[in-house]
Design a protein around this motif. Structure first.
Motif, PDB file in Angstrom:
ATOM      1  N   ASP A  70      12.346  40.718 -48.689  1.00 39.60           N
ATOM      2  CA  ASP A  70      12.162  40.384 -47.274  1.00 39.60           C
ATOM      3  C   ASP A  70      12.084  38.874 -47.055  1.00 39.60           C
ATOM      4  O   ASP A  70      11.262  38.384 -46.280  1.00 39.60           O
ATOM      5  CB  ASP A  70      10.903  41.054 -46.713  1.00 39.60           C
ATOM      6  CG  ASP A  70      10.985  42.575 -46.763  1.00 39.60           C
ATOM      7  OD1 ASP A  70      12.113  43.113 -46.677  1.00 39.60           O
ATOM      8  OD2 ASP A  70       9.932  43.220 -46.897  1.00 39.60           O
ATOM      9  N   GLY A  71      12.927  38.128 -47.764  1.00 36.66           N
ATOM     10  CA  GLY A  71      12.991  36.681 -47.588  1.00 36.66           C
ATOM     11  C   GLY A  71      11.878  35.904 -48.262  1.00 36.66           C
ATOM     12  O   GLY A  71      11.773  34.691 -48.080  1.00 36.66           O
ATOM     13  N   GLU A  72      11.030  36.577 -49.043  1.00 39.06           N
ATOM     14  CA  GLU A  72       9.933  35.897 -49.724  1.00 39.06           C
ATOM     15  C   GLU A  72      10.088  35.987 -51.234  1.00 39.06           C
ATOM     16  O   GLU A  72      10.597  36.979 -51.754  1.00 39.06           O
ATOM     17  CB  GLU A  72       8.590  36.537 -49.363  1.00 39.06           C
ATOM     18  CG  GLU A  72       8.189  36.393 -47.930  1.00 39.06           C
ATOM     19  CD  GLU A  72       6.824  37.002 -47.663  1.00 39.06           C
ATOM     20  OE1 GLU A  72       6.188  36.540 -46.711  1.00 39.06           O
ATOM     21  OE2 GLU A  72       6.408  37.934 -48.388  1.00 39.06           O
ATOM     22  N   LYS A  73       9.624  34.932 -51.900  1.00 41.52           N
ATOM     23  CA  LYS A  73       9.565  34.939 -53.361  1.00 41.52           C
ATOM     24  C   LYS A  73       8.138  35.249 -53.794  1.00 41.52           C
ATOM     25  O   LYS A  73       7.191  34.684 -53.247  1.00 41.52           O
ATOM     26  CB  LYS A  73       9.943  33.565 -53.930  1.00 41.52           C
ATOM     27  CG  LYS A  73      11.390  33.414 -54.190  1.00 41.52           C
ATOM     28  CD  LYS A  73      11.833  32.102 -54.782  1.00 41.52           C
ATOM     29  CE  LYS A  73      10.874  31.258 -55.525  1.00 41.52           C
ATOM     30  NZ  LYS A  73      11.480  30.048 -56.094  1.00 41.52           N
ATOM     31  N   VAL A  74       8.019  36.152 -54.760  1.00 36.82           N
ATOM     32  CA  VAL A  74       6.713  36.516 -55.299  1.00 36.82           C
ATOM     33  C   VAL A  74       6.773  36.398 -56.808  1.00 36.82           C
ATOM     34  O   VAL A  74       7.717  36.886 -57.440  1.00 36.82           O
ATOM     35  CB  VAL A  74       6.317  37.956 -54.897  1.00 36.82           C
ATOM     36  CG1 VAL A  74       4.971  38.338 -55.502  1.00 36.82           C
ATOM     37  CG2 VAL A  74       6.283  38.103 -53.388  1.00 36.82           C
ATOM     38  N   PHE A  75       5.765  35.742 -57.395  1.00 43.37           N
ATOM     39  CA  PHE A  75       5.664  35.655 -58.846  1.00 43.37           C
ATOM     40  C   PHE A  75       4.737  36.762 -59.332  1.00 43.37           C
ATOM     41  O   PHE A  75       3.643  36.945 -58.803  1.00 43.37           O
ATOM     42  CB  PHE A  75       5.102  34.300 -59.296  1.00 43.37           C
ATOM     43  CG  PHE A  75       4.932  34.234 -60.786  1.00 43.37           C
ATOM     44  CD1 PHE A  75       6.020  33.987 -61.608  1.00 43.37           C
ATOM     45  CD2 PHE A  75       3.692  34.442 -61.376  1.00 43.37           C
ATOM     46  CE1 PHE A  75       5.881  33.958 -62.980  1.00 43.37           C
ATOM     47  CE2 PHE A  75       3.531  34.408 -62.741  1.00 43.37           C
ATOM     48  CZ  PHE A  75       4.628  34.167 -63.547  1.00 43.37           C
ATOM     49  N   TRP A  76       5.191  37.492 -60.347  1.00 41.55           N
ATOM     50  CA  TRP A  76       4.430  38.599 -60.923  1.00 41.55           C
ATOM     51  C   TRP A  76       4.159  38.342 -62.401  1.00 41.55           C
ATOM     52  O   TRP A  76       5.016  37.828 -63.113  1.00 41.55           O
ATOM     53  CB  TRP A  76       5.233  39.896 -60.839  1.00 41.55           C
ATOM     54  CG  TRP A  76       5.401  40.473 -59.488  1.00 41.55           C
ATOM     55  CD1 TRP A  76       6.318  40.107 -58.542  1.00 41.55           C
ATOM     56  CD2 TRP A  76       4.644  41.536 -58.922  1.00 41.55           C
ATOM     57  NE1 TRP A  76       6.175  40.875 -57.427  1.00 41.55           N
ATOM     58  CE2 TRP A  76       5.152  41.763 -57.634  1.00 41.55           C
ATOM     59  CE3 TRP A  76       3.588  42.311 -59.386  1.00 41.55           C
ATOM     60  CZ2 TRP A  76       4.637  42.753 -56.804  1.00 41.55           C
ATOM     61  CZ3 TRP A  76       3.078  43.290 -58.560  1.00 41.55           C
ATOM     62  CH2 TRP A  76       3.609  43.502 -57.278  1.00 41.55           C
ATOM     63  N   ASP A  77       2.991  38.762 -62.854  1.00 43.55           N
ATOM     64  CA  ASP A  77       2.678  38.875 -64.280  1.00 43.55           C
ATOM     65  C   ASP A  77       1.589  39.925 -64.422  1.00 43.55           C
ATOM     66  O   ASP A  77       0.401  39.608 -64.481  1.00 43.55           O
ATOM     67  CB  ASP A  77       2.231  37.538 -64.878  1.00 43.55           C
ATOM     68  CG  ASP A  77       1.958  37.660 -66.372  1.00 43.55           C
ATOM     69  OD1 ASP A  77       2.535  38.574 -67.006  1.00 43.55           O
ATOM     70  OD2 ASP A  77       1.155  36.877 -66.901  1.00 43.55           O
TER      71      ASP A  77
END
Length: 118
Positions: A70-77
């Protein structure tokens, strides 16, 4: 797993061990003024991740790296959702950082304290 710390107005997320390989990142630094808050949210791992921009996603095992949705960047760990902390950001490349930490409540208190004292 990641370690979250705050010093000199900077929130730092250090990705540890093999997670550095899976996430394709070892460190993220965010000015504290761009941190909107943090929450504990084990259920977030069940939400759609979006398109993987770099990293690893094995459902039910690990989510690590950068995802766009949805146009957003999310960092996951995250491997263990029960230890997931969501750090909400503003005016940054990432909208959120979703990271597994050793002590989620302690990490949440650290971020809240840093924001209150800033």
């Amino acid at each position: 797993m990641a370690v979250v710390s705050v010093a000199d107005g900077i929130l730092t997320v250090e990705v540890e061990g093999w997670d550095r390989v899976w996430a394709l990142r070892s460190r993220i630094e965010i000015p504290l003024r761009h941190v909107r808050g943090a929450t504990l949210d084990p259920g977030i791992v069940r939400e759609p991740k979006g398109v993987k921009s770099g990293g690893t996603h094995v459902p039910g095992v690990i989510v690590a790296g950068t995802f766009r949705r949805d146009g957003e960047k999310v960092f996951w760990d995250v491997k263990n959702p029960e230890k997931a902390v969501v750090i909400e950001l503003a005016d940054e490349a990432y909208a959120r950082l979703v990271v597994e930490v050793a002590d989620p409540r302690e990490t949440l208190a650290l971020v809240e304290r840093a924001l209150r004292d800033a």
